[in-house]
Design an enzyme around this catalytic site. Sequence first.
Site, PDB file in Angstrom:
ATOM      1  N   HIS A  15       0.787  -0.921  -0.194  1.00 55.98           N
ATOM      2  CA  HIS A  15       0.373   0.257   0.089  1.00 55.98           C
ATOM      3  C   HIS A  15       0.685   1.088  -0.221  1.00 55.98           C
ATOM      4  O   HIS A  15       2.284   1.167  -0.186  1.00 55.98           O
ATOM      5  CB  HIS A  15      -1.189  -0.298   0.879  1.00 55.98           C
ATOM      6  N   GLY A  16       0.348   2.002  -0.296  1.00 56.30           N
ATOM      7  CA  GLY A  16       1.157   3.427  -0.275  1.00 56.30           C
ATOM      8  C   GLY A  16       2.132   3.594   1.103  1.00 56.30           C
ATOM      9  O   GLY A  16       3.393   3.763   0.549  1.00 56.30           O
TER      10      GLY A  16
END
Length: 156
Positions: A15-16
């Site tokens: 994820h980010g």
Amino acid sequence: MPNILWTRIDNRLIHGQVAVTWSNHVGSNLIVVANDEVAKDPLQQSLMDMAVPGLDTRYFTIQETIDKIGQASDEQKIALIVKTPQDVLKLVRGGVPIRKVNIGNMHYSEGKEPLTNTVAVDEQDKEAFRNLHRLGILLEIRRVPSEKGKNILDLL
């Protein structure tokens, strides 16, 4: 010997935060996701790839990771991501040279007790962490690089 810069337990996998913050912090150019389900799911892989523009990714089962990680080139600076402490234990027992584990996110669910606001464990998780500790692996809860880490054994 593979150049594993960082190993993280995060049930969200890529994820980010992992893709940008941590990868930049540790200097990785390759993210290896070791997860039996994702390794067989091209849709999940393509969704995760969207979070990591400019970084290479590989998606292997736990066994494939054990079998292939030793073939990594010296230029590959690896961030290794798994979902559970049991997965890390399988990798270590399979010969993957992991010395330290960053515990980032283990969601709360029924039967798990929260240790922090981002990490919840059950008895199987605790046993896996204890086994990893006995094998000499450092185990640190740390969501982001700027946060001070906590030794998970102090919370079990």
